[in-house]
Design an enzyme around this catalytic site. Sequence first.
Site, PDB file in Angstrom:
ATOM      1  N   THR A 298       0.826  -1.208   0.000  1.00 34.00           N
ATOM      2  CA  THR A 298       0.000   0.000   0.000  1.00 34.00           C
ATOM      3  C   THR A 298       0.862   1.260   0.000  1.00 34.00           C
ATOM      4  OG1 THR A 298      -0.144  -0.403   2.354  1.00 34.00           O
ATOM      5  CG2 THR A 298      -2.079  -0.951   1.056  1.00 34.00           C
ATOM      6  N   PHE A 426      -6.979   4.988   5.692  1.00 34.99           N
ATOM      7  CA  PHE A 426      -6.424   4.021   6.635  1.00 34.99           C
ATOM      8  C   PHE A 426      -7.504   3.275   7.415  1.00 34.99           C
ATOM      9  CE2 PHE A 426      -2.958   7.010   5.810  1.00 34.99           C
ATOM     10  CZ  PHE A 426      -1.914   6.129   5.516  1.00 34.99           C
ATOM     11  N   CYS A 433      -5.658   1.118  10.444  1.00 33.15           N
ATOM     12  CA  CYS A 433      -4.266   0.766  10.158  1.00 33.15           C
ATOM     13  C   CYS A 433      -3.337   1.075  11.337  1.00 33.15           C
ATOM     14  CB  CYS A 433      -3.809   1.543   8.931  1.00 33.15           C
ATOM     15  SG  CYS A 433      -2.126   1.151   8.448  1.00 33.15           S
TER      16      CYS A 433
HETATM   17 MN1  MNH Z   1      -2.306  -0.663   6.832  1.00 27.98          MN
HETATM   18  C1  MNH Z   1      -4.989  -2.126   8.415  1.00 27.98           C
HETATM   19  C2  MNH Z   1      -4.430   0.973   4.733  1.00 27.98           C
HETATM   20  C3  MNH Z   1       0.373   0.989   5.489  1.00 27.98           C
HETATM   21  C4  MNH Z   1      -0.146  -2.589   8.710  1.00 27.98           C
HETATM   22  N1  MNH Z   1      -4.333  -0.600   6.609  1.00 27.98           N
HETATM   23  C5  MNH Z   1      -5.271  -1.241   7.393  1.00 27.98           C
HETATM   24  C6  MNH Z   1      -6.592  -0.865   6.948  1.00 27.98           C
HETATM   25  C7  MNH Z   1      -6.428  -0.005   5.897  1.00 27.98           C
HETATM   26  C8  MNH Z   1      -5.006   0.168   5.700  1.00 27.98           C
HETATM   27  C9  MNH Z   1      -7.545   0.640   5.070  1.00 27.98           C
HETATM   28  C10 MNH Z   1      -7.929  -1.354   7.534  1.00 27.98           C
HETATM   29  C11 MNH Z   1      -8.455  -2.551   6.768  1.00 27.98           C
HETATM   30  C12 MNH Z   1      -9.823  -3.033   7.235  1.00 27.98           C
HETATM   31  O1  MNH Z   1     -10.559  -2.329   7.902  1.00 27.98           O
HETATM   32  O2  MNH Z   1     -10.146  -4.176   6.877  1.00 27.98           O
HETATM   33  N2  MNH Z   1      -2.060   0.681   5.349  1.00 27.98           N
HETATM   34  C13 MNH Z   1      -3.059   1.246   4.612  1.00 27.98           C
HETATM   35  C14 MNH Z   1      -2.490   2.202   3.665  1.00 27.98           C
HETATM   36  C15 MNH Z   1      -1.126   2.209   3.901  1.00 27.98           C
HETATM   37  C16 MNH Z   1      -0.870   1.257   4.972  1.00 27.98           C
HETATM   38  C17 MNH Z   1      -3.286   2.999   2.640  1.00 27.98           C
HETATM   39  C18 MNH Z   1      -0.033   3.006   3.253  1.00 27.98           C
HETATM   40  C19 MNH Z   1      -0.194   4.105   2.563  1.00 27.98           C
HETATM   41  N3  MNH Z   1      -0.245  -0.794   7.047  1.00 27.98           N
HETATM   42  C20 MNH Z   1       0.668   0.045   6.467  1.00 27.98           C
HETATM   43  C21 MNH Z   1       1.981  -0.219   6.994  1.00 27.98           C
HETATM   44  C22 MNH Z   1       1.835  -1.243   7.905  1.00 27.98           C
HETATM   45  C23 MNH Z   1       0.429  -1.602   7.937  1.00 27.98           C
HETATM   46  C24 MNH Z   1       3.248   0.513   6.602  1.00 27.98           C
HETATM   47  C25 MNH Z   1       2.865  -1.902   8.768  1.00 27.98           C
HETATM   48  C26 MNH Z   1       4.039  -1.437   9.037  1.00 27.98           C
HETATM   49  N4  MNH Z   1      -2.529  -2.140   8.271  1.00 27.98           N
HETATM   50  C27 MNH Z   1      -1.504  -2.800   8.895  1.00 27.98           C
HETATM   51  C28 MNH Z   1      -2.064  -3.751   9.828  1.00 27.98           C
HETATM   52  C29 MNH Z   1      -3.466  -3.612   9.768  1.00 27.98           C
HETATM   53  C30 MNH Z   1      -3.729  -2.572   8.780  1.00 27.98           C
HETATM   54  C31 MNH Z   1      -1.270  -4.708  10.693  1.00 27.98           C
HETATM   55  C32 MNH Z   1      -4.513  -4.369  10.582  1.00 27.98           C
HETATM   56  C33 MNH Z   1      -4.719  -3.625  11.894  1.00 27.98           C
HETATM   57  C34 MNH Z   1      -5.718  -4.315  12.815  1.00 27.98           C
HETATM   58  O3  MNH Z   1      -6.750  -4.811  12.340  1.00 27.98           O
HETATM   59  O4  MNH Z   1      -5.452  -4.343  14.003  1.00 27.98           O
END
Ligand code: MNH
Length: 493
Positions: A298, A426, A433
Amino acid sequence: MAETTATGLPKGFRGAEQGWPELHRIPHPPRRLPFLGDVLGASRRTPLQDTLRYAGDLGPVFRRKAFGKEFVFAWGAREVADLADESRFAKHVGLGVANLRPVAGDGLFTAYNEEPNWQLAHAVLAPGFSREAMAGYHPMMLAVAGRLTDHWDRAVAAGRAVDVPGDMTKLTLETIARTGFGHDFGSFERSRPHPFVTAMVGTLTYAQRRNTVPAPLAPYLLRAATRRNAADIACLNDTVDALVRARRTTGGGEGDGDRVGDLLDRMLATAHPVTGERLSALNVRRQVITFLVAGHETTSGALSFALHYLSRHPEIAARARAEIDAVWGDAEVPGYDQVAKLRYLRRVLDEALRLWPTAPAYAREATVDTVLAGEHPMRRGAWALVLTAMLHRDTSVWGADVERFDPDRFEPGAVRGRPGHVFKPFGTGARACIGRQFALHEATLVLGLLLRRYELVPDPGYRLRVTERLTLMPEGLLLRLGWRGVGSRAAAR
Ligand code: MNH
């Protein structure tokens, strides 16, 4: 509820028929076929962009039927704000997310809300994203960015165009691997992607394809793909197990001594502050895969879209460069605090994530019998997919010119003038996130370093095409680079 079937889908996986008693009042596309549903004009490769095309005409809540299953989509600002109410709604693990259960099990991203390992892992890992932890990652992020600029320097010297999504993916994978797990995939030194990356892309593509094939037919239609997917999962598991084994035996990453408690250390050593419980070995494997995947695709897409728009809008790039020069001055490399001060550049990134939220949808389910936005009754367990990319194009809050790239939309005054919950790249609530600050710091830092060092020259013939493999990415985006004006090259390093 936490049970899954052999296909990896949750038991009782079902469409919207049961949970939405007044489903008939929700509009659907015209030309619905018996049994097959709304499949005319549907594309298997771009299901999201396909759905976006219908959304505007059908309105803020609509439904689509494919292969006998009906799904409800929501994108209006009012409806999405209501779905953010954590006292009545929660994350729903469905579709693409559920399809990843065979890969990531009860890891943070794919865990069901009530699975005990979600609480445990969240408590253990949240401190890994604190301000102090982030400041500790900053030098490693800089080191990885240096490998990217070495690579791009060679492209400038050779007059070669750079493959933006490819290089951003190398960068973000190396960053999460290094900061999270003290691991080096050697992405910039390889001519072909690391097998882990090929396997990961394979499982994401497979998970997305599973959405477009009716579950009972999947074993027949996807036989070869399913076999390949099993091999891909085995490759992910083997890679991660080796990495964990190395850490357990050495007790340290690569022995460089500057690793002050990375994510893997926390997973292996931290006990829950209240219960004293630790993550099991199987759960650690799932978390490492989760972070390696969620932690880079992402962010890579976000960087790529931002670079695309910066290359197309020289006036915006110039404003961003002026800010970078003012805030970073002659410093050889920026300090941790000098990244968050790039307010305009952050707005560029926000605006790129508005138009192309690289995780383009998230699902919410009713935790009680309720009525969505005062209009649509939902039974407990009923769920809807929030179409973030469409929420971000709701003209009632963003204005008529929603397709125009304009970072000033994120000036503090403009943000205050909009209602809450209209910008959701996010996700929302307790399951939003965990890596948000990590991603924003990394992306702002890298955009700053690249803008300070290079001119971005677009290919005039390029028209933005977006590929989907659960996440969004510009397809075939090449840029030519030039050295930025006199003096800046020396200042950059
Ligand atoms: Mn990320 C959950 C978008 C970068 C680790 N992330 C989510 C969700 C979104 C999202 C939307 C919620 C999904 C849902 O509701 O089903 N994340 C992004 C975007 C970027 C991003 C648009 C970058 C730009 N994410 C990152 C990075 C990490 C990461 C960098 C780790 C280092 N994300 C996660 C994790 C979750 C999550 C782990 C789940 C969190 C949870 O449910 O507790």
